[in-house]
Write a protein that holds these residues in place. Structure first.
Motif, short mmCIF file in Angstrom:
data_model
loop_
_atom_site.label_atom_id
_atom_site.label_comp_id
_atom_site.label_asym_id
_atom_site.label_seq_id
_atom_site.Cartn_x
_atom_site.Cartn_y
_atom_site.Cartn_z
N ARG A 277 0.85 -1.26 0.10
CA ARG A 277 -0.11 0.16 -0.01
C ARG A 277 0.98 1.32 -0.19
N LEU A 278 2.10 1.26 0.14
CA LEU A 278 3.08 2.37 0.36
C LEU A 278 3.35 2.87 -0.95
N PRO A 279 3.33 4.33 -0.89
CA PRO A 279 3.72 5.14 -2.16
C PRO A 279 5.49 4.99 -1.92
N ARG A 280 6.10 5.18 -3.01
CA ARG A 280 7.64 5.49 -3.21
C ARG A 280 7.92 6.91 -3.06
N LEU A 281 8.60 7.25 -2.15
CA LEU A 281 8.90 8.45 -1.68
C LEU A 281 10.39 8.68 -1.38
N GLY A 282 10.81 10.03 -1.62
CA GLY A 282 12.16 10.51 -1.40
C GLY A 282 11.93 11.03 0.30
N TYR A 283 13.23 11.22 0.97
CA TYR A 283 13.02 11.82 2.11
C TYR A 283 12.27 13.08 2.22
N ALA A 284 12.62 14.09 1.50
CA ALA A 284 11.98 15.22 1.36
C ALA A 284 10.55 15.05 1.38
N GLN A 285 9.89 14.38 0.31
CA GLN A 285 8.69 14.11 0.07
C GLN A 285 8.17 13.68 1.30
N TYR A 286 8.39 12.62 1.97
CA TYR A 286 8.16 12.00 3.37
C TYR A 286 8.33 13.12 4.46
N ALA A 287 9.04 13.78 4.42
CA ALA A 287 9.14 14.84 5.46
C ALA A 287 8.10 15.89 5.51
N GLY B 3 4.95 15.12 4.31
CA GLY B 3 3.82 14.68 4.46
C GLY B 3 3.02 13.91 3.26
N TRP B 4 3.82 13.86 2.14
CA TRP B 4 3.22 13.12 1.31
C TRP B 4 2.58 11.52 1.37
N ASP B 5 3.07 11.08 2.39
CA ASP B 5 2.56 9.66 2.65
C ASP B 5 1.15 9.84 3.10
N GLN B 6 0.12 9.77 2.56
CA GLN B 6 -1.12 9.98 3.20
C GLN B 6 -1.80 8.67 3.61
N THR B 7 -1.04 7.59 3.08
CA THR B 7 -1.77 6.31 4.12
C THR B 7 -1.16 6.17 5.51
N LYS B 8 -0.15 6.99 5.78
CA LYS B 8 0.24 7.34 7.17
C LYS B 8 0.76 5.93 7.68
N LEU B 9 1.11 5.15 6.91
CA LEU B 9 1.70 3.64 7.23
C LEU B 9 3.08 3.92 7.62
N LEU B 10 3.97 4.75 7.02
CA LEU B 10 5.27 5.23 7.48
C LEU B 10 5.14 6.15 8.72
N GLY B 11 5.52 5.25 9.93
CA GLY B 11 5.24 5.82 11.18
C GLY B 11 6.77 5.54 11.80
N ILE B 12 6.82 5.90 13.18
CA ILE B 12 7.77 6.01 14.13
C ILE B 12 7.66 4.64 14.82
N ALA B 13 9.01 3.75 14.85
CA ALA B 13 9.09 2.58 15.44
C ALA B 13 10.04 3.11 16.80
N ARG B 14 9.36 3.20 17.72
CA ARG B 14 10.02 3.79 18.98
C ARG B 14 11.10 2.73 19.54
N VAL B 15 12.54 3.28 19.62
CA VAL B 15 13.47 2.43 20.17
C VAL B 15 13.86 2.94 21.49
N HIS B 16 13.93 3.91 21.98
CA HIS B 16 13.87 4.54 23.29
C HIS B 16 13.35 5.83 23.40
N VAL B 17 12.55 5.92 24.65
CA VAL B 17 12.02 7.22 25.02
C VAL B 17 12.28 7.34 26.55
N VAL B 18 12.73 8.60 26.62
CA VAL B 18 13.19 9.50 27.95
C VAL B 18 12.39 10.26 28.27
N CYS B 19 11.68 10.49 29.46
CA CYS B 19 10.55 11.01 29.85
C CYS B 19 10.89 11.52 31.39
N ASP B 20 10.24 12.75 31.74
CA ASP B 20 10.41 13.14 33.20
C ASP B 20 9.33 13.16 33.89
#
Length: 289
Positions: A95-105, A107-124
């Motif tokens: 379902r994903l479109p083919r995008l370069g970084y600037a296009q992704y940044a 907001g061209w991915d309207q599927t919103k499947l390109l998301g953030i996989a969290r590796v570390h989160v530090v919080c106060d």
């Protein structure tokens, strides 16, 4: 026929959606060697695949947030920093479109499947740490921050500085600060022209203790501002310094960024003010003439 999946539980005392009263955020992006990224995802998020951008490189993002929330008992301010990999559910690759970084940044991915996989989160905020773990399967742990942010209540400029320090959660869910610094993040965006980026909702991915993949979208109700840092003359605009390279966050950054290539972009969001208390003025006193 595909069976419908149940929604993840919302344990007490949490309520969803969680509403932000104000949000201030800076993110910095790096295009990196995909090999270490794939290895990490295979271990932490086996049902996700790293997105491929220019020359097949993967995208790693480090983002800081300062936000306010209003509760029935009053208000609270939280700060956190996330180390993320841009990824998508492997089963949805078609379902994903083919995008370069600037296009992704931007907001061209309207599927919103390109998301953030969290590796570390530090919080106060111990309550926010618990919420992130229990609701969104975030790898979230305590830390605290010293920051300098662009502000209408401060001197002019668009430079962000974030220092993250170690912490622990003490009795009664209190934050116990440790003076040891973990990292410094600096983004000097002065003099650069931003582009409006329609990147929200941002999909955050987590993998729970049972190995189930879940997604939690975050709506931001105005566009982000994206700064293109790919030109060589901008190579020192964003800087990252690790002070605890052998800690969890430090190891993750070293594994993903390697020798830390120059950042390719930065993105910001700052909530607009809702009121202003103006400068006072003198009133005449004494008898009326």
């Amino acid at each position: 026929m595909t069976a419908h999946l149940p929604l993840p539980p919302v344990p007490e005392p949490f309520r969803l959606p969680f509403h932000y009263g104000a949000l201030h955020q800076i993110g910095v992006d790096w295009l990196v060697d995909p090999g270490p990224v794939r290895e990490l995802l295979a271990e932490d998020h086996p049902d996700l695949t790293a997105a491929a951008f220019e020359d097949g490189r993967a995208l790693v993002s480090l983002n800081y947030q300062l936000y306010f929330a209003q509760y029935a008992f009053g208000g609270g301010v939280t700060q956190e920093i996330e180390l993320n990999v841009i990824a998508f559910p492997t089963a949805s690759e078609g379902r994903l479109p083919r995008l370069g970084y600037a296009q992704y940044a931007q907001g061209w991915d309207q599927t919103k499947l390109l998301g953030i996989a969290r590796v570390h989160v530090v919080c106060d905020n111990p309550f926010a740490i618990r919420a992130g773990r229990e609701l969104y399967a975030e790898p979230k742990y305590p830390g605290w921050f010293e920051v300098g942010l662009p502000s209408l209540n401060g001197p002019e400029g668009k430079t962000w500085t974030v220092r993250c320090r170690a912490a622990a959660i003490g009795p009664d869910d209190t934050l116990e600060k440790d003076p040891r610094p973990l990292l410094d993040l600096t983004a000097e965006l002065d003099g650069l022209t931003a582009v409006a980026a329609n990147s929200a909702p941002i999909t955050g991915y987590g993998t729970d203790h049972e190995g189930r993949l879940l997604a939690g979208p975050m709506n931001v109700y105005q566009p982000y501002r994206w700064y293109d840092l790919a030109a060589p003359e901008h190579s020192d605009r964003a800087r990252l310094a690790l002070h605890s390279p052998d800690g969890g966050l430090g190891r993750g950054i070293r594994a993903l960024l390697g020798d830390e290539p120059p950042a390719v972009g930065a993105w910001t969001f700052q909530s607009p003010p809702v009121a202003a208390h103006n400068r006072p003025y003198y009133l005449p006193t004494g008898p009326r003439l």
